[in-house]
Design a protein around this motif. Structure first.
Motif, PDB file in Angstrom:
ATOM      1  N   THR A 196       0.883  -1.263   0.075  1.00 50.36           N
ATOM      2  CA  THR A 196       0.129  -0.009   0.140  1.00 50.36           C
ATOM      3  C   THR A 196       0.733   1.267   0.075  1.00 50.36           C
ATOM      4  N   VAL A 197       0.593   2.111  -1.043  1.00 56.91           N
ATOM      5  CA  VAL A 197       1.340   3.341  -1.088  1.00 56.91           C
ATOM      6  C   VAL A 197       0.479   4.714  -0.921  1.00 56.91           C
ATOM      7  N   ILE A 198       0.548   5.411   0.052  1.00 62.17           N
ATOM      8  CA  ILE A 198      -0.164   6.659   0.433  1.00 62.17           C
ATOM      9  C   ILE A 198       0.486   7.734   0.572  1.00 62.17           C
ATOM     10  N   GLY A 199      -0.097   8.763  -0.398  1.00 65.89           N
ATOM     11  CA  GLY A 199       0.457  10.101  -0.365  1.00 65.89           C
ATOM     12  C   GLY A 199      -0.120  10.983   0.492  1.00 65.89           C
ATOM     13  N   ASN A 200       0.723  11.753   1.191  1.00 66.23           N
ATOM     14  CA  ASN A 200       0.093  12.358   2.424  1.00 66.23           C
ATOM     15  C   ASN A 200       0.779  14.094   2.079  1.00 66.23           C
ATOM     16  N   TRP A 201      -0.172  14.791   1.540  1.00 66.89           N
ATOM     17  CA  TRP A 201       0.234  16.034   1.021  1.00 66.89           C
ATOM     18  C   TRP A 201       0.552  17.143   2.287  1.00 66.89           C
ATOM     19  N   LYS A 202      -0.051  16.957   3.391  1.00 65.78           N
ATOM     20  CA  LYS A 202      -0.108  17.482   4.564  1.00 65.78           C
ATOM     21  C   LYS A 202      -0.586  18.949   4.250  1.00 65.78           C
ATOM     22  N   MET A 203      -0.286  20.045   4.727  1.00 59.15           N
ATOM     23  CA  MET A 203      -0.638  21.358   4.285  1.00 59.15           C
ATOM     24  C   MET A 203      -0.233  22.152   3.015  1.00 59.15           C
ATOM     25  N   ASN A 204      -0.218  21.345   2.076  1.00 62.55           N
ATOM     26  CA  ASN A 204       0.351  21.886   0.722  1.00 62.55           C
ATOM     27  C   ASN A 204      -0.554  21.508  -0.305  1.00 62.55           C
ATOM     28  N   GLY A 205      -0.414  22.013  -1.720  1.00 64.39           N
ATOM     29  CA  GLY A 205      -1.329  21.887  -2.813  1.00 64.39           C
ATOM     30  C   GLY A 205      -2.125  23.100  -3.140  1.00 64.39           C
TER      31      GLY A 205
END
Length: 252
Positions: free
Chosen positions: A5-14
């Motif tokens: 499982t690969v999960i991207g966590n952008w945090k407070m970005n984007g």
């Protein structure tokens, strides 16, 4: 076999534009095919969940799922600023992070609160990704295993058999956003400790639950990390903001 499982966590970005471009790029590549036995998800900031949900649902590829970065421990009510698991479910979220080290450190989240958030997620059919990990001081003082075992023990005590429907993510705090990364062997050793601890509780839970690694994961180290027997994927921070880097990690 446990899936990777690969999960991207952008945090407070984007931004809205960044989300559109990222999902367009990632979905187009995933439609060409990805390795079998793998699951992929994106956790953008709350304001972008609606747009991301609509865009992901329009993709012909079913490889990419949506996740959230946090959830309330409450079902609903007078909790200004909170977001419930039922609300996340309405946006087709499949995953939700709970207990990320930044939440533990900056918002003083306790192991009990984290477990209560996980229960709310499970009640709404979401998969909680329960984060555990030690600080640099705790590792340097030889207490890393003790600290992580204590964090996992509280989840076991509260979630019991429902833990099997969750994911765990080992993220050494000293490797998050620092550019430092635990060697594949250091990460494997802690993942093994966690799995052995789970086996003391329930062998079936230990053999089936996915344990991800998080902490400055990039394509360059993902191949070795994911090749370890007890590492079942990654929780990807900064590197997930680049769609090509994220795709490379997904293929690692």
């Amino acid at each position: 076999m446990r899936p990777i499982t690969v999960i991207g966590n952008w945090k407070m970005n984007g931004s809205k534009a960044a989300c559109r471009q990222w999902i367009d790029t990632v979905c187009a590549e995933m439609e060409k095919g990805m390795p079998a036995g793998r699951r992929f998800a994106l956790c953008p900031p709350y304001p972008y969940l609606s747009d991301c949900s609509q865009q992901i649902s329009a993709c012909s590829s079913a490889s990419l799922a949506l996740g959230a970065q946090d959830v309330s421990a409450e079902m609903g009510g007078a909790f200004t600023g909170e977001v419930s698991a039922a609300m996340l479910h309405e946006f087709d979220c499949k995953y939700v992070l709970v207990g990320h080290s930044e939440r533990r450190d900056r918002f003083n989240e306790s192991d009990r609160l984290i477990a209560e958030k996980a229960l709310q997620a499970l009640d709404q059919g979401l998969t909680p990704v329960i984060c555990v990990g030690e600080t640099a001081d705790e590792r340097n003082s030889g207490r890393a295993v003790e600290v992580v075992r204590a964090q996992v023990a509280r989840q076991i005590a509260i979630l019991q058999d429902r833990l099997v429907d969750s994911l765990l993510a080992y993220e050494p705090v000293w490797a998050i956003g620092t550019g430092k990364v635990a060697s594949a062997q250091i990460a494997q050793d802690m993942h093994r400790e966690i799995r052995l601890q789970l086996a003391e509780f329930n062998a079936d839970v230990a053999s089936h639950i996915g344990i991800l690694y998080g902490g400055s994961v990039k394509f360059d180290n993902a191949v070795e990390l994911f090749g370890m027997p007890d590492i079942d994927g990654g929780l990807i921070g900064g590197a997930s903001l680049d769609p090509q880097e994220f795709l490379a990690i997904c293929r690692a």
